[in-house]
Structures are given as C-alpha cells and as structure tokens.
Design a protein around this motif. Structure first.
Motif, PDB file in Angstrom:
ATOM      1  N   LYS A 393       0.849  -1.189   0.000  1.00  0.00           N
ATOM      2  CA  LYS A 393       0.000   0.000   0.000  1.00  0.00           C
ATOM      3  C   LYS A 393       0.884   1.238   0.000  1.00  0.00           C
ATOM      4  O   LYS A 393       2.094   1.160   0.308  1.00  0.00           O
ATOM      5  CB  LYS A 393      -0.931   0.006   1.206  1.00  0.00           C
ATOM      6  N   LEU A 394       0.275   2.401  -0.373  1.00  0.00           N
ATOM      7  CA  LEU A 394       0.982   3.675  -0.406  1.00  0.00           C
ATOM      8  C   LEU A 394       0.521   4.542   0.754  1.00  0.00           C
ATOM      9  O   LEU A 394      -0.687   4.645   1.030  1.00  0.00           O
ATOM     10  CB  LEU A 394       0.729   4.393  -1.731  1.00  0.00           C
ATOM     11  N   GLU A 395       1.470   5.158   1.399  1.00  0.00           N
ATOM     12  CA  GLU A 395       1.186   6.097   2.493  1.00  0.00           C
ATOM     13  C   GLU A 395       1.730   7.459   2.086  1.00  0.00           C
ATOM     14  O   GLU A 395       2.932   7.590   1.802  1.00  0.00           O
ATOM     15  CB  GLU A 395       1.826   5.618   3.793  1.00  0.00           C
ATOM     16  N   LYS A 396       0.819   8.470   1.996  1.00  0.00           N
ATOM     17  CA  LYS A 396       1.219   9.796   1.551  1.00  0.00           C
ATOM     18  C   LYS A 396       1.792  10.605   2.707  1.00  0.00           C
ATOM     19  O   LYS A 396       1.292  10.563   3.832  1.00  0.00           O
ATOM     20  CB  LYS A 396       0.021  10.529   0.944  1.00  0.00           C
ATOM     21  N   SER A 397       2.843  11.379   2.385  1.00  0.00           N
ATOM     22  CA  SER A 397       3.484  12.243   3.379  1.00  0.00           C
ATOM     23  C   SER A 397       3.437  13.676   2.841  1.00  0.00           C
ATOM     24  O   SER A 397       2.681  13.997   1.931  1.00  0.00           O
ATOM     25  CB  SER A 397       4.927  11.774   3.615  1.00  0.00           C
ATOM     26  N   VAL A 398       4.242  14.549   3.378  1.00  0.00           N
ATOM     27  CA  VAL A 398       4.237  15.962   2.989  1.00  0.00           C
ATOM     28  C   VAL A 398       4.933  16.137   1.646  1.00  0.00           C
ATOM     29  O   VAL A 398       5.754  15.298   1.231  1.00  0.00           O
ATOM     30  CB  VAL A 398       4.939  16.822   4.068  1.00  0.00           C
ATOM     31  N   ASP A 399       4.552  17.252   0.914  1.00  0.00           N
ATOM     32  CA  ASP A 399       5.201  17.648  -0.335  1.00  0.00           C
ATOM     33  C   ASP A 399       5.222  16.506  -1.360  1.00  0.00           C
ATOM     34  O   ASP A 399       6.238  16.254  -2.012  1.00  0.00           O
ATOM     35  CB  ASP A 399       6.633  18.133  -0.074  1.00  0.00           C
ATOM     36  N   ASN A 400       4.083  15.838  -1.452  1.00  0.00           N
ATOM     37  CA  ASN A 400       3.921  14.774  -2.446  1.00  0.00           C
ATOM     38  C   ASN A 400       4.930  13.632  -2.289  1.00  0.00           C
ATOM     39  O   ASN A 400       5.329  12.992  -3.261  1.00  0.00           O
ATOM     40  CB  ASN A 400       4.017  15.323  -3.871  1.00  0.00           C
ATOM     41  N   TYR A 401       5.360  13.378  -1.058  1.00  0.00           N
ATOM     42  CA  TYR A 401       6.190  12.203  -0.778  1.00  0.00           C
ATOM     43  C   TYR A 401       5.270  11.030  -0.441  1.00  0.00           C
ATOM     44  O   TYR A 401       4.242  11.185   0.236  1.00  0.00           O
ATOM     45  CB  TYR A 401       7.151  12.476   0.382  1.00  0.00           C
ATOM     46  N   HIS A 402       5.674   9.836  -0.884  1.00  0.00           N
ATOM     47  CA  HIS A 402       4.887   8.631  -0.647  1.00  0.00           C
ATOM     48  C   HIS A 402       5.809   7.512  -0.169  1.00  0.00           C
ATOM     49  O   HIS A 402       6.975   7.421  -0.585  1.00  0.00           O
ATOM     50  CB  HIS A 402       4.167   8.179  -1.914  1.00  0.00           C
ATOM     51  N   ARG A 403       5.268   6.658   0.709  1.00  0.00           N
ATOM     52  CA  ARG A 403       5.980   5.461   1.172  1.00  0.00           C
ATOM     53  C   ARG A 403       5.246   4.224   0.650  1.00  0.00           C
ATOM     54  O   ARG A 403       4.013   4.155   0.717  1.00  0.00           O
ATOM     55  CB  ARG A 403       6.056   5.408   2.689  1.00  0.00           C
ATOM     56  N   LEU A 404       6.026   3.260   0.189  1.00  0.00           N
ATOM     57  CA  LEU A 404       5.484   1.961  -0.235  1.00  0.00           C
ATOM     58  C   LEU A 404       5.802   0.952   0.858  1.00  0.00           C
ATOM     59  O   LEU A 404       6.980   0.688   1.148  1.00  0.00           O
ATOM     60  CB  LEU A 404       6.119   1.515  -1.566  1.00  0.00           C
ATOM     61  N   VAL A 405       4.776   0.374   1.489  1.00  0.00           N
ATOM     62  CA  VAL A 405       4.956  -0.538   2.629  1.00  0.00           C
ATOM     63  C   VAL A 405       4.189  -1.823   2.346  1.00  0.00           C
ATOM     64  O   VAL A 405       3.263  -1.884   1.519  1.00  0.00           O
ATOM     65  CB  VAL A 405       4.474   0.104   3.945  1.00  0.00           C
ATOM     66  N   THR A 406       4.566  -2.907   3.066  1.00  0.00           N
ATOM     67  CA  THR A 406       3.886  -4.207   2.940  1.00  0.00           C
ATOM     68  C   THR A 406       2.635  -4.211   3.807  1.00  0.00           C
ATOM     69  O   THR A 406       2.565  -3.539   4.840  1.00  0.00           O
ATOM     70  CB  THR A 406       4.816  -5.356   3.360  1.00  0.00           C
ATOM     71  N   THR A 407       1.643  -5.021   3.388  1.00  0.00           N
ATOM     72  CA  THR A 407       0.392  -5.138   4.143  1.00  0.00           C
ATOM     73  C   THR A 407       0.249  -6.485   4.827  1.00  0.00           C
ATOM     74  O   THR A 407      -0.630  -6.661   5.667  1.00  0.00           O
ATOM     75  CB  THR A 407      -0.804  -4.933   3.214  1.00  0.00           C
ATOM     76  N   ARG A 408       1.099  -7.476   4.470  1.00  0.00           N
ATOM     77  CA  ARG A 408       1.038  -8.802   5.104  1.00  0.00           C
ATOM     78  C   ARG A 408       2.388  -9.472   4.948  1.00  0.00           C
ATOM     79  O   ARG A 408       3.283  -8.959   4.244  1.00  0.00           O
ATOM     80  CB  ARG A 408      -0.061  -9.663   4.473  1.00  0.00           C
TER      81      ARG A 408
END
Length: 820
Positions: A393-408
């Motif tokens: 999944k994608l987690e949005k941060s400030v200034d259009n930064y995104h993190r890609l993390v695992t869900t399982r």
C-alpha cells in the motif's frame, strides 16, 4: 514485232512455237500466284497440278508436299484437286511491314522423283488499317501576343497499309483563327502544320478546340483523328491578392508536429503561368521561422517543432505570395499558443530496497519517492495508485512524498518476486499519468520441509540380483531455494532377520537412488520395508519420511524336490506293486514333488522318460499318477523300471528325475516263485517280449518244446517253494533275511508285501482289504502254527512286523497308505 508481222502465216506459227518453248524452258520449275491478305482459311490460291501439267490426283500420288525454311506454313496443298490453298490467317503488315511488295517464297517437293519446284506468292494489300495518331489529344499554348502566320508542327499519323491504302491527306475542322498546311518530306511522308491566321484575344476566347483528321485512299476510305487543345496565354498585368489582410489562429501547445494549422490563399486575376501563385516565408532571424513550415504550392502552414506555452505564448509569421513572372504581395499570420495539460507527473525515487525476507512483518518500508508535475492548478494535482491484489500500500506524506509498505507477510514460495507498478495521475482533462516500476525480490527462509510426491512407494527387484544393482529412485522437492532446497537422503535404522537394514540396502544421499548391497533370495524373504528420510540444508534443517516397500520377485532357481517316493537312506530302490490282473488305468503309485519357487516357476509337470516295457505305464502330466496304460500280459517282466522326470515351467525350466521299480504278479506265491528269476538287467530297455520275439525268430521249430520245459520248471519250483514255507513253522518272520535279499532288496520287499497286501490290495479303495484264504493257506497255516490268526492282529502289530523287515523303510508304507 514489225518483222514478225511481215512474215507469212506459216512462218509466224513456227516462230511463235519456238518462242513458247524457250519461255517454258526459261521458267521451268517456277510458279507465281497472288492472293489478298486476310482471306479465309482454305481459300484458293492457284492450281499447282495444272501448272505442273499433272492430273489433280496425280499430285498426291507423287507425294507432293510444301517445303519451307523457318516459317510457319501459310499455304497447303489440297490433295483432291491439286490446288494451293491458304492454311491460316495472312497479315501482310505482319509479314512485310511497309514494303511495297510482299512476296512469300517456298518450294514444292515431288518425292517420287525428288523434283523441287519454286513457288512465289504475292500478298496483296487491302485497306484493313486506318491512320492512327500517336496521341489522342495534343495541348498547345500560345501567347495572345503571337503574330498571325506563326506555324506550329503537329504530330503526324501512321497507316500500316501501303500504296493507295496508306495515308493520303489531313483535314482540320472549320474555325476563325487557325488553318492547316501539309508538307511532304524527303521520305515521301506528309507532315501537318497548324498556321495562325488571325490574332488571339484571351479575353475573347481563352481556349480553342480543334480536330485534326487523317484519311487514306482506300475503298472505303478509313480515317483517324486527334484532338488539339490550344490555350491562349495571358499577359501578366495583375499581382496576387490574399483573401484576408491578416490571419489569426489559436493552436494548443500539445499539437503534434506535422499538423496543419492554417492555409493562406492568394488569387491572381491573370491566368495560366501569370496566375500561378507561390508562397514563401519571409526570412526572420527569430526562432519563429524554425517552428513553422509553409508549403509553397498550397499555402499550408504546418508545425515543425513542438510548441510550448511556457516558452512563447504567440508567434508572428510573414508570408509572401508571388505569381509566375514575379509580382508579389506580403501578409502577416499571428499564431496564439493555448496552454494545455501537456506535462506528465515525474517520479523522484528517494530510496528503495531491492529485496526483503519473506518473514518480514507487515508495514515494512519498501520505497520512498516524490512525485512532481510541471503544470499548475488542477493539472498539477497528482493521485498515486497501485494495482489490486498486491500485498502493498501507499502512504502519503508531505510535499507529495509517498511510502510503499507491505500489508502482510510475504511468501517466497508463492511469489519469489514482485514487479510493482506505481501509477501517478494528474487532474488535467484529459489527465496524464506516468508509471514507476519497482522490482522487489523476496529472499528465502527455510520454512518448507522436503515433500515426496507420494506417501509410499513400491519397488520390485528379481532375486539373485547382482550386488550394487540399482533398485529404485525416490525424489523429494523443496520449494525453498539455495541451501534450504538442497535435499539429502538417508535410510532410517532398522533390522532385517537380525541384521542391520543398511547391510541390505544403501541410498545415494544426493540422488535418492536405492542400491542392493547383497543378492536377495526370494525363498529367504520376499519383502523389505524401509523408511527414507529427506532432509534439506537449512538452518535448522527440516525433514520428511516416506515408506518404501521392496518386493523380491521370484526366479526359477530351485529344481523340483521329489517328496515321494523318497530315496531310501540305505541305498536300496523303492518298489511298487502292480497285480497282473490290473485293468488299464490302474493306479500303481503317485509321484509327489514340490518346488520352492512360486508362480509359473513352481508349476510342475510329469512325464515318463524311460521304461522297461514302453507303453505299459503312463504318467499323469499334472497329477504325477503312475497308471497302467494297458492290460498286463504274462510275457511282461516281473520287474519294471520307470524313470519319471518332474519339470517346472520357469525360464529356463529345471527338472528332477526319480526311478521307480514296479513288481508285476497276480499273487504272492507267483511273486515268490519268480523271485529267483529277478536279476539285475544290464540294459533297462530290454524286455521279456523282446526276448521271446528273438527266441521265436531264432528257433521257430522249438517253440512247443520250450513251452513244455518252462511249464514243468515253473510247477516244480512252485511245489518246492510251498514245502519250504510249510517247514518254516512261524511264518515269514523266521526265515533268514539272507534268503530274501535279492537284487536291490526285492526279497525283503516281497516278504513285507505278504502283510502289506492285506492292507492295500486295492490301491483305489479307502478301507482295509484283507488277503484271500488261499494266501493265508499258503503263507500262514493255523494247523501247523499255534500263533494268533492274522486276521485278528491290529495295525500296531502289523507295523511292528513291517519294521522288523530289512531294506524297506517304514515311511514307504505310510506314504503308500496315504494314496490308497
């Protein structure tokens, strides 16, 4: 000729005859004919038979035929009337083109005398071709300033015919400005010329249409025409004029290169060359001239370089329109650039990992990235997304930064890698999007034990296998990778017949192939049960067991074992009894054998190999029963020797043999009287029948005498034997054993048989039958002996007497009672 006329009539006749003969000799063998072209096939050309001075049918009889070189036969001979006819279509133009005369020469051969006659046929032209012009229409251009008398040569026509049938004259249609003049060339051909007779005025008439006609001299006359289009050229007295004083156009900045954005148009009041307008871009040191392209002929303006609203919001283009002679006009075009959503979002990857262990917990960060769009407003609004059914999944941060993390938790055995596509889409209309690709490898951990395809295995190996032979192969699969998937094989500790299993079977640790360490014996054991362990190379290692059953297959390695009759331990031969009164099929004894093998290898068959009297006894193929094959005769010998073979059905078959001795007699006294005659036979194949036949052949005259002597001898010996038995007092038990020991212990058998016959006189019965009174009177007399009656003796006493007899084992009687 005048002298000829002055001669007398008789002199003129003689002179004419001489002249005719000379002409005939000069023209002998030469025939000339003429025929028009295009006549039908079979048309008459000339009478060849007549010209040769022959009858019509004689021409065919003399074998006349046409001979020509290298040309298709155009003519043929008609054998019925001796005439020359056409053989096909004749085209003079094809044969002779424009030649004045068209001659076809060939020869006629008379085969009977090989005479050759020359024939020459002239093909006469007919008017079958009309004059033809090379072009159907000719276009001429004349300036309106041209003075009268101006000549213009025209295209001439061509006629394939010759003579009067060829082209003769030209004509032109009536008009007010032009006339036709025809000149003759050196080659005799006629060439037409158009002559201007009156000045032209383009404003009065811009185009003149003329028809040039060519005619031949045939009958009927043929003609051909060519159209002439005369265009009057105008004088250049007008400059081009644009349809608008200034052109304006708006173009989106994402318009593709090569797109036409505008077409400028200028008109000229003149015509023809003076009205041909050409467009040019006015040279400009600015960059605008490199962005657009103007087509000089059509006035189309196209884009040659991408437009960018951020660089330039409009462009000015100066255009010139010029006619043929050089008059020109200028005009300006203003191009306005419209802003559109022409910038896609851009990824900036800050950090990303290329691999992650499969036991990583949910929420593990895979990548961190930033997304930017050069557009503004709604066009710069960005939304990021991932494909469905991915454990991320994608987690949005400030200034259009995104993190890609695992869900399982990830499973490498299910998916060893992920090609993750991240899509960034802006808010423009239409919206633009871009993709970023992240390749993530899932590293392995040892979380899967080796697995076998089956829960158990069965293998088969024939006995007597060589040591080290390969038996079976097992294979386990481990879905892990590298060392975690490296499988080794081993055998579980076990014992077989008090010996370690590892002394019988070994396994290759790498391949899982089972090997035999010793030769197996089916009769010793038929099945081996073992457990194979498959273990991977992980840390800690994981393992799995599987059951393997190895079945030993039988081979024909054991010969049949004869249980009955058993070979006596004292070296004597077992003896069977067959009374002389036995009917065919009488059961004498039964050979019993077993085979330690199994299946077909233990399937036994019996056959008689050798017999003293061939044809007297037969052996059951599958039962082993020895029966009489015919009725016993007096001439049959007392002692019959049989060799029985027992064979299995293995490949190759194995066999054993046993020798049976059968005593033949109707009564015990007869056996005892004949006892002295039992001698070992030198040749087992010799029989009493053969002896009698030899004696009968050798001394036919002494047959009766020999019979009397034999009969008296038998009676005397029978009387002598009876006296000896009566003197014994207590029966056969008191007789010394030495008197009954004969060849192979036969006397001992006969002494025992006096008791045995009372038990098994009929081998086919299942009950005890005692001897007849005459046997008792002969062997045991109650008046002379004070012992018990034999009929009252029980079995125990009988067997005790049997055991006291020499050379005959007790087992013989026990087995014999089994079959009776």
């Amino acid at each position: 000729m005048a002298a000829l006329l002055n001669l007398p009539h008789r002199g003129r006749f003689v002179l004419l005859c001489l002249l005719w003969v000379a002409l005939w000799e000069a023209g002998a063998g030469q025939m000339r004919y003429s025929v028009p072209e295009e006549i039908e096939k079979g048309s008459f050309v000339g009478s060849v038979a007549k010209d040769l001075g022959l009858e019509p049918l004689a021409l065919a009889e003399r074998g006349a035929r046409i001979v020509s070189r290298g040309r298709t036969h155009l003519f043929a001979l008609n054998p019925r009337n001796g005439s020359l006819v056409t053989a096909g279509r004749i085209d003079r133009e094809e044969l002779c083109a424009q030649s004045a005369r068209c001659l076809v020469s060939f020869n006629i051969l008379l085969e009977d005398k090989l005479s050759i006659y020359s024939v020459e046929v002239e093909i006469k032209d007919i008017n079958d071709n009309a004059p033809r012009f090379g072009v159907e229409e000719v276009e001429l251009k004349i300036s309106e300033m041209t003075t009268p008398g101006f000549r213009i040569p025209l295209k001439s026509a061509h006629d394939a015919d010759v003579g009067e049938n060829t082209l003769q004259k030209y004509e032109i249609n009536s008009n007010d400005h032009f006339s036709l003049d025809v000149r003759s060339g050196v080659d005799g051909n006629k060439y037409p010329e158009l002559v201007l007779g009156r000045a032209l005025d383009r404003e009065e008439e811009a185009v003149h249409y003329l028809v040039l006609k060519a005619l031949d001299g045939g009958d009927p006359i043929r003609s051909g025409t060519s159209r002439i289009r005369v265009t009057v050229l105008d004088v250049n007295d007008n400059a081009p004029v644009f349809t608008q004083p200034e052109y304006r156009v708006s173009v989106p900045e994402n318009t593709p290169i090569g797109t036409r954005i505008l077409t400028v148009t200028a008109t000229d009041a003149d015509e023809g060359y003076n009205a041909q307008v050409t467009y040019f871009l006015e040279k400009n040191p600015e960059e605008t001239s490199e962005v657009f392209e103007l087509k000089s002929a059509s006035g189309e303006i196209t884009i040659t370089k991408s437009l960018d609203y951020e660089d330039a919001k409009f462009h000015e283009i100066d255009i010139e329109a010029q006619d043929g002679p050089g008059l020109l006009t200028r005009m300006k075009v203003i191009v306005t650039v419209l802003d559109v959503n022409d910038n896609v979002p851009e990824f900036y990857m800050t950090t990303a990992t290329s691999s992650v262990p499969e036991d990583s917990p949910p929420g593990t960060i895979i990548a961190l990235f930033n997304v930017h769009d050069r557009d503004s407003g709604q066009n710069a609004f960005i939304a990021c997304s991932l494909p469905e059914n991915l454990p991320f999944k994608l987690e949005k941060s400030v200034d259009n930064y995104h993190r890609l993390v695992t869900t399982r938790v990830l499973d490498r055995e299910q998916f060893s890698s992920y090609n993750i596509t991240v899509t960034a889409k802006d808010g423009g209309s239409p919206s633009l999007s871009t993709n970023a690709y992240i390749l993530l490898l899932v590293t392995d951990i040892n979380d899967n034990p080796p697995t076998f395809p089956h829960t158990s295995y069965s293998a088969y190996i024939p006995e007597n296998n060589p040591r080290g032979a390969s038996i079976f192969s097992v294979m386990a699969c481990d879905p892990d990778s590298n060392d975690n998937a490296h499988v080794t094989y081993s055998l579980a500790e076990d014992t077989l017949q008090s010996a370690p299993l590892s002394s019988y079977i070994s396994i290759n640790a790498d391949t899982g192939v089972l090997y035999a360490l010793r030769s197996f014996d089916y009769e010793q054991f038929r099945e081996l049960q073992l457990w194979v362990t498959a273990q991977d190379g992980g840390n800690p290692p994981l393992s799995t067991n599987v059951s393997v059953s190895i079945f030993v297959l039988d081979q024909n390695d054991n010969t049949p074992e004869i249980l009955y009759p058993a070979l006596p331990t004292d070296g004597s031969t077992g003896v069977e009894l067959a009374p002389r009164s036995a009917e065919p099929g009488y059961l004498v004894t039964k050979v019993v054998a077993v085979d330690r093998d199994s299946g077909q290898n233990a399937w036994l068959s019996y056959r008689l190999l050798k017999a003293t009297e061939p044809g007297l006894f037969a052996v059951g193929l599958h039962t082993g029963e020895v029966r009489t094959a015919r009725a016993l005769l007096d001439r049959d010998a007392l002692k019959q020797s049989l060799v029985v073979a027992v064979q299995d059905h293995g490949q190759p078959p194995l066999s054993s043999t046993v020798t049976l001795t059968v005593a033949v007699a109707d009564s015990i006294p007869d056996i005892l009287s004949d006892l002295g005659s039992l001698k070992p036979s030198v040749d087992p194949d010799d029989s009493g029948l053969t002896l009698y036949l030899v004696v009968a052949v050798a001394a036919v005259s002494c047959v009766f005498l020999a019979f009397v002597i034999v009969l008296l001898a038998l009676r005397l010996r029978h009387w002598h034997t009876s006296r000896l038995l009566q003197a014994s007092g207590s029966g056969l038990a008191g007789v010394p054993a030495s008197q009954f020991v004969g060849v192979d212990g036969v006397r001992a058998f006969l002494q025992t048989y006096s008791h045995e016959v009372s038990l098994t006189a009929d081998s086919r019965g299942s009950h005890v039958i005692f001897p007849q009174p005459n046997y008792a009177d002969t062997l045991i007399s109650q008046e002379s002996c004070e012992k018990k009656d034999f009929l009252s003796e029980d079995k125990e006493e009988t067997f005790s007497q049997v055991n006291s007899l020499p050379n005959i084992p007790v087992s013989y009687f026990a087995k014999r009672n089994k079959f009776t």
